[in-house]
Design an enzyme around this catalytic site. Sequence first.
Site, PDB file in Angstrom:
ATOM      1  N   ASP A  11       0.949  -1.488  -0.083  1.00 47.08           N
ATOM      2  CA  ASP A  11       0.008  -0.046   0.096  1.00 47.08           C
ATOM      3  C   ASP A  11       1.190   1.039  -0.015  1.00 47.08           C
ATOM      4  OD1 ASP A  11      -2.318  -1.497  -0.122  1.00 47.08           O
ATOM      5  OD2 ASP A  11      -2.365  -2.003   2.464  1.00 47.08           O
ATOM      6  N   LYS A  34       0.827  -8.088  -2.393  1.00 47.73           N
ATOM      7  CA  LYS A  34      -0.294  -7.869  -3.474  1.00 47.73           C
ATOM      8  C   LYS A  34      -0.803  -6.227  -3.430  1.00 47.73           C
ATOM      9  CE  LYS A  34      -3.891  -6.105   0.153  1.00 47.73           C
ATOM     10  NZ  LYS A  34      -4.493  -4.804  -0.987  1.00 47.73           N
ATOM     11  N   ASP A  61      -5.552  -6.708  -6.607  1.00 43.56           N
ATOM     12  CA  ASP A  61      -6.785  -6.561  -5.601  1.00 43.56           C
ATOM     13  C   ASP A  61      -7.603  -5.423  -5.960  1.00 43.56           C
ATOM     14  OD1 ASP A  61      -8.632  -6.788  -3.721  1.00 43.56           O
ATOM     15  OD2 ASP A  61      -7.893  -5.876  -2.134  1.00 43.56           O
ATOM     16  N   LYS A  63     -10.935  -5.728  -6.809  1.00 42.20           N
ATOM     17  CA  LYS A  63     -12.478  -5.773  -5.964  1.00 42.20           C
ATOM     18  C   LYS A  63     -13.569  -5.423  -7.351  1.00 42.20           C
ATOM     19  CE  LYS A  63     -11.793  -4.582  -1.763  1.00 42.20           C
ATOM     20  NZ  LYS A  63     -10.140  -4.366  -1.868  1.00 42.20           N
ATOM     21  N   LEU A  64     -13.500  -5.847  -8.568  1.00 46.38           N
ATOM     22  CA  LEU A  64     -14.421  -5.495  -9.895  1.00 46.38           C
ATOM     23  C   LEU A  64     -16.061  -6.168  -9.401  1.00 46.38           C
ATOM     24  CD1 LEU A  64     -12.129  -7.333 -13.140  1.00 46.38           C
ATOM     25  CD2 LEU A  64     -12.000  -4.998 -12.143  1.00 46.38           C
ATOM     26  N   ASP A  66     -18.977  -4.934 -11.462  1.00 51.68           N
ATOM     27  CA  ASP A  66     -19.981  -3.911 -12.877  1.00 51.68           C
ATOM     28  C   ASP A  66     -20.888  -5.320 -13.465  1.00 51.68           C
ATOM     29  OD1 ASP A  66     -20.128  -2.210 -14.861  1.00 51.68           O
ATOM     30  OD2 ASP A  66     -18.432  -0.982 -14.289  1.00 51.68           O
ATOM     31  N   ILE A  67     -20.990  -4.810 -14.222  1.00 52.02           N
ATOM     32  CA  ILE A  67     -22.206  -5.200 -15.264  1.00 52.02           C
ATOM     33  C   ILE A  67     -21.372  -7.077 -15.367  1.00 52.02           C
ATOM     34  CG2 ILE A  67     -23.853  -3.298 -15.539  1.00 52.02           C
ATOM     35  CD1 ILE A  67     -23.128  -3.736 -18.479  1.00 52.02           C
ATOM     36  N   PRO A  68     -21.945  -7.758 -15.724  1.00 51.91           N
ATOM     37  CA  PRO A  68     -21.244  -8.667 -16.368  1.00 51.91           C
ATOM     38  C   PRO A  68     -20.464  -8.541 -17.162  1.00 51.91           C
ATOM     39  CG  PRO A  68     -23.485  -9.534 -15.422  1.00 51.91           C
ATOM     40  CD  PRO A  68     -23.459  -8.023 -15.481  1.00 51.91           C
ATOM     41  N   ASN A  69     -21.177  -8.076 -18.568  1.00 53.89           N
ATOM     42  CA  ASN A  69     -19.882  -7.779 -20.019  1.00 53.89           C
ATOM     43  C   ASN A  69     -19.004  -7.483 -19.342  1.00 53.89           C
ATOM     44  OD1 ASN A  69     -20.234  -8.168 -22.552  1.00 53.89           O
ATOM     45  ND2 ASN A  69     -20.068  -5.566 -22.820  1.00 53.89           N
ATOM     46  N   THR A 117     -13.060  -6.337   5.734  1.00 51.21           N
ATOM     47  CA  THR A 117     -12.609  -5.969   7.742  1.00 51.21           C
ATOM     48  C   THR A 117     -12.914  -4.462   8.137  1.00 51.21           C
ATOM     49  OG1 THR A 117     -10.855  -5.722   6.644  1.00 51.21           O
ATOM     50  CG2 THR A 117     -11.713  -8.177   7.166  1.00 51.21           C
ATOM     51  N   GLN A 188      -9.533  -1.449  10.790  1.00 55.32           N
ATOM     52  CA  GLN A 188      -9.645  -2.644  10.652  1.00 55.32           C
ATOM     53  C   GLN A 188     -10.506  -2.758  11.898  1.00 55.32           C
ATOM     54  OE1 GLN A 188      -9.295  -4.852   8.172  1.00 55.32           O
ATOM     55  NE2 GLN A 188      -7.521  -3.628   6.824  1.00 55.32           N
ATOM     56  N   ARG A 209       0.311  -2.918   6.908  1.00 59.26           N
ATOM     57  CA  ARG A 209       1.199  -1.822   8.053  1.00 59.26           C
ATOM     58  C   ARG A 209       1.742  -2.701   8.809  1.00 59.26           C
ATOM     59  NH1 ARG A 209      -4.414   1.326   8.604  1.00 59.26           N
ATOM     60  NH2 ARG A 209      -4.931   0.040   7.842  1.00 59.26           N
TER      61      ARG A 209
END
Length: 230
Positions: A11, A34, A61, A63-64, A66-69, A117, A188, A209
């Site tokens: 990060d 990551k 990472d 985290k998509l 949206d619509i399936p297509n 989390t 967290q 961290r």
Amino acid sequence: MREERPIIALDFPSFDDVKDFLEHFPEDEKLYVKIGMEFFYAIGPEIVHYLKGLGHSIFLDLKLHDIPNTVRSAMSVLGTFGIDMVTVHAAGGVEMMSEAKKVLGNQAKLVAVTQLTSTSEEDMRDCQNIQTTVQESVVNYARKAKEAGLDGVVCSAQEVELIKAATAADFLCVTPGIRPAGSAIGDQKRVMTPQEAHQIGSDYIVVGRPIIQAANPWDAYHEIKKQWNS
């Protein structure tokens, strides 16, 4: 199979920061790292190719959701990067997750984010209008991810046992929110130590961290790795 290396959350805001961080590690130490949204959006695919060129494993990472297509099209691109694992949001639904898995195939593991989390039960009920417990919501999302053919989910280590019971023993549980005993939990809400995550059955742990902000990241990494494998 449980991954013995903790996944390090890189990060950082810049490419130079990552290069400086990696200077703390021997060249022959192959890490699992990551890449999150901030870093990927700042640098782009170049950072993936750079880290893969050094021999590191990559958890992308993004985290998509949206619509399936649209998710299918995006995943068809990400699958060419040589990544090892990538995320979608389970809230996108079974069709979206299924389309992502179809186009990704076996190029990388595909896991779905359940509840972050950092999400408390109060937040979930107020903002998402999900009037169950966090655990019930997470288990439901895990079942849907399994139905869609995904490899596993991202969840709190506190939910691993419930998810394994509701899906399958080999359904992967990737657990962020890992903090060594006595360390600050930051933003967290649902955290666990490396030893506890091991005992509870996590397949991967993600640590940011406590490693990247440590005075000696190499020592911090090996101590967490030792605890995770104890």
